[in-house]
Design a protein around this motif. Structure first.
Motif, PDB file in Angstrom:
ATOM      1  N   ASP A   1       0.821  -1.217   0.000  1.00 56.61           N
ATOM      2  CA  ASP A   1       0.000   0.000   0.000  1.00 56.61           C
ATOM      3  C   ASP A   1       0.854   1.265   0.000  1.00 56.61           C
ATOM      4  O   ASP A   1       0.509   2.262  -0.653  1.00 56.61           O
ATOM      5  N   ILE A   2       1.963   1.263   0.734  1.00 57.07           N
ATOM      6  CA  ILE A   2       2.836   2.448   0.756  1.00 57.07           C
ATOM      7  C   ILE A   2       3.464   2.668  -0.623  1.00 57.07           C
ATOM      8  O   ILE A   2       3.515   3.801  -1.125  1.00 57.07           O
ATOM      9  N   LYS A   3       3.942   1.592  -1.239  1.00 51.37           N
ATOM     10  CA  LYS A   3       4.515   1.718  -2.583  1.00 51.37           C
ATOM     11  C   LYS A   3       3.485   2.245  -3.573  1.00 51.37           C
ATOM     12  O   LYS A   3       3.796   3.087  -4.422  1.00 51.37           O
ATOM     13  N   ARG A   4       2.255   1.750  -3.452  1.00 53.32           N
ATOM     14  CA  ARG A   4       1.203   2.197  -4.350  1.00 53.32           C
ATOM     15  C   ARG A   4       0.892   3.677  -4.134  1.00 53.32           C
ATOM     16  O   ARG A   4       0.689   4.431  -5.092  1.00 53.32           O
ATOM     17  N   ALA A   5       0.873   4.097  -2.866  1.00 54.31           N
ATOM     18  CA  ALA A   5       0.624   5.511  -2.557  1.00 54.31           C
ATOM     19  C   ALA A   5       1.718   6.397  -3.146  1.00 54.31           C
ATOM     20  O   ALA A   5       1.437   7.459  -3.721  1.00 54.31           O
ATOM     21  N   ILE A   6       2.985   5.975  -3.026  1.00 55.44           N
ATOM     22  CA  ILE A   6       4.105   6.751  -3.583  1.00 55.44           C
ATOM     23  C   ILE A   6       3.974   6.855  -5.098  1.00 55.44           C
ATOM     24  O   ILE A   6       4.167   7.929  -5.690  1.00 55.44           O
ATOM     25  N   THR A   7       3.625   5.730  -5.724  1.00 55.73           N
ATOM     26  CA  THR A   7       3.471   5.717  -7.188  1.00 55.73           C
ATOM     27  C   THR A   7       2.346   6.644  -7.643  1.00 55.73           C
ATOM     28  O   THR A   7       2.482   7.377  -8.630  1.00 55.73           O
ATOM     29  N   CYS A   8       1.226   6.631  -6.898  1.00 52.39           N
ATOM     30  CA  CYS A   8       0.094   7.485  -7.255  1.00 52.39           C
ATOM     31  C   CYS A   8       0.443   8.966  -7.114  1.00 52.39           C
ATOM     32  O   CYS A   8       0.032   9.794  -7.939  1.00 52.39           O
ATOM     33  N   ILE A   9       1.200   9.311  -6.071  1.00 50.47           N
ATOM     34  CA  ILE A   9       1.625  10.709  -5.888  1.00 50.47           C
ATOM     35  C   ILE A   9       2.503  11.139  -7.055  1.00 50.47           C
ATOM     36  O   ILE A   9       2.328  12.220  -7.627  1.00 50.47           O
ATOM     37  N   GLN A  10       3.439  10.272  -7.434  1.00 53.49           N
ATOM     38  CA  GLN A  10       4.350  10.607  -8.529  1.00 53.49           C
ATOM     39  C   GLN A  10       3.600  10.808  -9.843  1.00 53.49           C
ATOM     40  O   GLN A  10       3.961  11.663 -10.653  1.00 53.49           O
ATOM     41  N   GLY A  11       2.537  10.024 -10.052  1.00 55.60           N
ATOM     42  CA  GLY A  11       1.788  10.117 -11.300  1.00 55.60           C
ATOM     43  C   GLY A  11       0.626  11.087 -11.248  1.00 55.60           C
ATOM     44  O   GLY A  11      -0.129  11.215 -12.216  1.00 55.60           O
ATOM     45  N   GLY A  12       0.452  11.744 -10.079  1.00 58.35           N
ATOM     46  CA  GLY A  12      -0.643  12.692  -9.935  1.00 58.35           C
ATOM     47  C   GLY A  12      -2.012  12.035  -9.977  1.00 58.35           C
ATOM     48  O   GLY A  12      -3.008  12.636 -10.389  1.00 58.35           O
ATOM     49  N   ARG A  13      -2.083  10.764  -9.515  1.00 54.15           N
ATOM     50  CA  ARG A  13      -3.347  10.013  -9.552  1.00 54.15           C
ATOM     51  C   ARG A  13      -3.870   9.781  -8.145  1.00 54.15           C
ATOM     52  O   ARG A  13      -3.105   9.801  -7.165  1.00 54.15           O
ATOM     53  N   LYS A  14      -5.159   9.481  -8.055  1.00 52.03           N
ATOM     54  CA  LYS A  14      -5.774   9.144  -6.771  1.00 52.03           C
ATOM     55  C   LYS A  14      -5.448   7.692  -6.446  1.00 52.03           C
ATOM     56  O   LYS A  14      -5.360   6.847  -7.333  1.00 52.03           O
ATOM     57  N   PHE A  15      -5.265   7.405  -5.158  1.00 48.16           N
ATOM     58  CA  PHE A  15      -4.873   6.058  -4.739  1.00 48.16           C
ATOM     59  C   PHE A  15      -5.945   5.047  -5.126  1.00 48.16           C
ATOM     60  O   PHE A  15      -7.141   5.251  -4.908  1.00 48.16           O
ATOM     61  N   ALA A  16      -5.505   3.937  -5.705  1.00 50.35           N
ATOM     62  CA  ALA A  16      -6.394   2.806  -6.002  1.00 50.35           C
ATOM     63  C   ALA A  16      -5.537   1.556  -6.037  1.00 50.35           C
ATOM     64  O   ALA A  16      -4.457   1.541  -6.638  1.00 50.35           O
ATOM     65  N   ARG A  17      -6.004   0.507  -5.369  1.00 47.80           N
ATOM     66  CA  ARG A  17      -5.244  -0.745  -5.368  1.00 47.80           C
ATOM     67  C   ARG A  17      -5.370  -1.445  -6.710  1.00 47.80           C
ATOM     68  O   ARG A  17      -6.426  -1.453  -7.329  1.00 47.80           O
TER      69      ARG A  17
END
Length: 351
Positions: free
Chosen positions: A95-111
């Motif tokens: 979940d933390i990795k996914r959150a970091i990736t979403c921030i970098q891509g300017g996207r909302k968190f989604a699993r």
């Protein structure tokens, strides 16, 4: 708009000043990680921004301290966290990795979808593979093996693991199976048990896992323990740890003397039916055990002296056959229900 809550629960965190390890309540949101001294605290002890952050798991900077992962912020500040078992670490890391990736891509968190795609060796999911290997019916069989005047309980040989990977078509041949097993070892899912396997793990070779019948390994959150030739008292004590692990994780426990509440790691085993509890910040020696055969476990809404410690929900009580009372608190109502169901099943079926 408030950031989306993604995950929360107890983890052990290394202090940035005193370097001591303490259990904290951690809340992961879309933009950062907050940690609190207690779950009921309104203000966090600290906040770790995830924008520009990196995560390393497993982090092996601390020798025997297992299940650690490291978050390095954009300002190069390191934060170390330790989970209580493998699955818990993997949930947090994913979940933390996914959150970091979403921030970098300017996207909302989604699993991401967990549905498996066509099997590709370079995209194997080690968490899923580990779960399959641990399956009691169709996985790698845990055995009691004797070697050099020592008895290794709940372990298996390197050759057995390699052969299982091939027989279940997770690998096409022994070299490929060896690479998968090394990946599981490097990620902390598998642990070396004997001297030979420990030497292999520390060798720095590309394939640190040994495909040999005398190299012993165990699952990171199994009931593994090693014993030499010991007294009858030691054998009786070891008997408590022979059961399969049914459930594990952190709960708040009320002390019997001072009545204060502390975070403890609990491990529930069957046959014999025991629940051991540990200081999550320290080693593998339990602080105590609860013999569950014939016990009663129920959800409760009130515990004496709980209010002054801000303990007011998701409580349950275990009453043992000798009428000792244990009061515990889960993080959520769902988690309380899971613990009660698991303990009830073990108390009826275990020795």
């Amino acid at each position: 708009m408030e950031p989306q809550l993604i995950r929360e629960g107890y983890l052990v965190k290394k202090g940035t000043v005193l370097n001591s390890w303490k259990a904290v309540w951690v809340v992961l949101s879309e933009d950062g990680l907050e940690f609190y001294k207690k779950k009921t605290d309104r203000s966090p002890k600290g906040m770790i921004p995830l924008k520009g952050a990196t995560l390393i798991s497993p982090c092996q900077d601390f020798g025997k301290r297992m299940l650690v992962f490291k978050i390095t912020t954009d300002r190069k500040q390191d934060h170390f966290f330790q989970a209580s078992h493998v699955e818990e670490r993997e949930f947090w890391v994913k979940d933390i990795k996914r959150a970091i990736t979403c921030i970098q891509g300017g996207r909302k968190f989604a699993r991401k979808s967990t549905r498996r795609s066509i099997r590709l060796p370079d995209k194997i999911n080690l968490t899923e593979l580990y779960t399959l290997m641990k399956d009691q019916d169709d996985g790698v069989k845990e055995l009691k093996l004797e070697q050099e005047n020592r008895v290794f309980n709940h372990c298996f040989t390197g050759a057995t693991a390699v052969e299982w990977l091939i027989s279940k078509e997770k690998a096409r041949n022994r070299p490929e199976a060896l690479m998968l097993a090394t990946g599981l070892l490097n990620e902390g899912f598998l642990q070396p048990a004997g001297d030979l396997s420990k030497e292999g793990a520390e060798s720095g070779e590309q394939t640190a896992f040994l495909d040999e019948t005398i190299a012993l390994y165990y699952f990171a959150d199994s009931g593994f323990f090693c014993e030499g030739y010991s007294s009858d008292e030691d054998v009786l004590l070891k008997e408590e740890f022979r059961g399969n692990i049914i459930k594990q994780g952190c709960l708040l426990k009320q002390g019997h003397k001072r009545k204060n509440w502390k975070v403890r790691k609990f491990v529930l085993r069957d046959d014999p039916a025991y629940m051991h509890y540990y200081d999550p910040t320290k080693g593998d020696d339990p602080l105590g055990s609860i013999h569950l055969r014939g016990s009663v476990v129920t959800a409760v809404e009130f515990v004496p002296d709980a209010k002054k410690y801000d303990i007011d929900d998701n409580l349950f009580e275990i009453i043992t056959s000798d009428e000792t009372h244990y009061f515990l608190q889960a993080a959520t109502a769902e988690e309380r229900k899971e613990w009660i169901t698991a303990i009830q099943a073990v108390s009826k079926s275990g020795k």
